[in-house]
Design an enzyme around this catalytic site. Structure first.
Site, short mmCIF file in Angstrom:
data_model
loop_
_atom_site.label_atom_id
_atom_site.label_comp_id
_atom_site.label_asym_id
_atom_site.label_seq_id
_atom_site.Cartn_x
_atom_site.Cartn_y
_atom_site.Cartn_z
N CYS A 184 0.80 -1.22 0.00
CA CYS A 184 0.00 0.00 0.00
C CYS A 184 0.84 1.27 0.00
CB CYS A 184 -0.92 -0.03 1.22
SG CYS A 184 -2.10 1.30 1.26
N ASP A 216 -4.84 0.90 -5.31
CA ASP A 216 -3.42 0.95 -5.00
C ASP A 216 -2.68 -0.25 -5.58
OD1 ASP A 216 -4.65 -0.80 -3.21
OD2 ASP A 216 -3.76 0.08 -1.41
N HIS A 217 -3.23 -1.45 -5.44
CA HIS A 217 -2.57 -2.68 -5.91
C HIS A 217 -3.59 -3.80 -5.98
CE1 HIS A 217 -2.88 -3.85 -1.75
NE2 HIS A 217 -2.21 -2.77 -1.40
#
Length: 512
Positions: free
Chosen positions: A56, A321-322
């Site tokens: 993150c 974010d991912h």
């Protein structure tokens, strides 16, 4: 092309751990997200969008500074972000916006700007400087838990136990969480957003609307916990056994041997790699449920904008974010070098009338999270800082492919020791050797390590990336070619904050 609307509002929606290959509009079977589908029909969807780093903290540093990890160097959660870099919040302030933030950025401050007893050094991460929190979730979640208590719910001694299953054993489950759907964190984020937008309706506003989901703990409230049948979920992409997968690379083996289920299911134990296919499918059904819960709440946000006459004055960017491994390659979370961790969603609804011709389009070109900040700044007519490594995506919304657009993506991962993960001793790497970088296009994927063997995947023959062919002599010329691509990238994108300035007989000059 400048926005001609009287109002210029910006809604940046950042969900957490949402895989880019899991969007209904892109064909994910069975996933119910009608509000995001509507946003896709109203905007442009980017199929091959990648984050620059995981987890993150590094991912959000790239998202909000426009910098590759190799430059911002906030390489892991808990690693500080250099204060010399500007960010989206600071740049918006220059244009008269008061950038509001709901959620979190997982940012550790520059220790040179404060003292060692700063409370921000005792937590995983705090809020990035430049933003004004109007609904902060990290680092303590105290505002959220206080809201639950104010609603009359009696919190357990450990408030995070609200994410234990209401029935059955901890682990992958179809049980609901302890909380009703009206009291989940997703509901709280939405309430904060509606409150903020109501108060800001008399001025141009920017809102970073963060959602914690579908981040673990993987537990959903009713009715989302049983909305999806585990049998209908796609099976994990992985080798026949965890041992076979681990043989591909030492880093892969480390995470197979060390990722514990307790980080994903409150109160659970055992290795994530030990989850059988049935448990993985149950987990994925819960993950889908958390996605649909977010979608339902986004419908509330979108309806508010329409009902208040702000829909056609607001640039909406939906991203993440991912990603999340979800059992692929016997992994949980966001680690390593696999697409499931790095490919993320990106949807842009540009309200400008000239963007009407592209509504509903899907862009297959490679785009990256560093493109987010330039896109937002261009839309309001602000200068894009020279530090930014990304490029604006606005042209795509007007039907134009920018000249010399990238034909590959790059991303990085740093696996140095931090308090909750210690690979260095197992892998025999020093702190500043514990890193990898990836270059990937339609055909091949090259993973370069500072102190471990490389990886090479032939994506046409092996789209699941199950077979490392780096040791095959037949691929040696290709490996050299992609290693050179990596070097070219690093040379081109070395820190350029000041390299456009120069002294001259006429004084200070600048060059773009």
């Amino acid at each position: 092309m400048a926005n001609q609307s009287k109002r210029k509002n910006i809604l940046l929606i950042v969900v957490d751990q949402w895989r880019g290959d899991m969007l209904s509009y892109l064909g994910t079977p069975g996933l119910k997200t009608p509000n995001l589908d509507m946003l896709c029909r109203e905007g442009v969807t980017f199929r091959n969008h990648f984050t620059q780093a995981v987890p993150c903290g590094p991912a959000r540093a790239s998202l909000l500074t426009g910098l590759y990890q190799m430059t911002h160097r906030a390489v892991q959660n808990t690693i500080p972000l250099d204060s010399r870099f500007t960010n989206l919040g600071h740049e918006l302030r220059k244009s008269g916006y008061d950038p509001a933030l709901i959620g979190y950025t997982t940012t550790t401050p520059d220790p040179r700007t404060t003292g060692p007893n700063d409370p921000r050094f005792f937590v995983l991460g705090d809020i990035m400087d430049g933003f004004r929190p109007v609904g902060a979730f990290e680092p303590y979640k105290e505002a959220y838990f206080a809201w639950i208590a104010a609603k009359g719910y009696k919190l357990p001694d450990n408030p995070e136990d609200v994410w234990r299953p209401a029935a059955g054993q901890p682990g992958a489950t179809r049980s609901a969480g302890q909380l009703p759907k009206e009291l989940t964190d997703t509901a709280w984020f939405t309430e904060r957003a509606l409150t903020y937008m109501t108060g800001a309706s008399n001025r141009n506003w920017f809102l970073h609307l963060g959602y914690y989901r579908p981040h673990p703990p993987f537990i959903a409230p009713e009715p989302y916990n049983t909305m999806y049948d585990p049998v209908a979920m796609a099976p994990p992409v992985r080798a026949a056994t965890a041992g076979e997968a681990a043989a591909n690379h030492p880093l892969h083996k480390f995470y197979i041997d060390n990722i514990n289920q307790r980080g994903f299911f409150q109160g659970a134990d055992g290795l994530g790699s030990a989850m059988d296919e049935e448990a993985v499918r149950v987990m994925r059904a819960t993950y889908f449920g958390l996605m649909t819960e977010i979608d339902d709440h986004l419908g509330r946000v979108f309806d508010f904008l329409k009902q208040t006459g702000q829909w056609d004055d607001t640039l909406i960017v939906f991203t993440c974010d991912h990603g999340e491994q979800l059992g692929d390659h016997y992994l949980l979370g966001k680690v390593g070098y696999f697409d499931a961790s790095f490919r993320i969603p990106m949807i842009i609804r540009n309200p400008d009338r000239p963007a009407d011709a592209t509504r509903g389009e899907i862009v297959d070109r490679y785009t990256e999270t560093v493109d987010t900040m330039p896109t937002i700044l261009e839309w309001i007519g602000a200068d894009i800082p020279r530090q930014c490594d990304g490029r604006s995506l606005l042209d795509f919304t007007y039907g134009t492919v920018p000249a010399d657009w990238r034909t590959e993506v790059h991303y990085e991962f740093d696996f140095r020791d931090i308090f909750y993960s210690k690979p260095e001793g197992v892998l025999g790497t020093a702190m500043d050797q514990s890193s990898l970088a990836v270059v990937q296009d339609d055909d091949y994927k090259y993973v370069h390590f500072a102190a471990l063997p490389p990886l090479f995947f032939d994506l046409k023959k092996d789209p699941g990336q199950l077979q490392n062919v780096a040791g095959d002599p037949a691929y040696a010329p290709k490996i050299m070619e992609y290693a050179q691509k990596m070097l070219d990238w690093r040379l081109r994108y070395a820190d350029k904050t000041l390299t456009g300035y120069r002294a001259s007989p006429h004084g200070l000059e600048t060059r773009r």
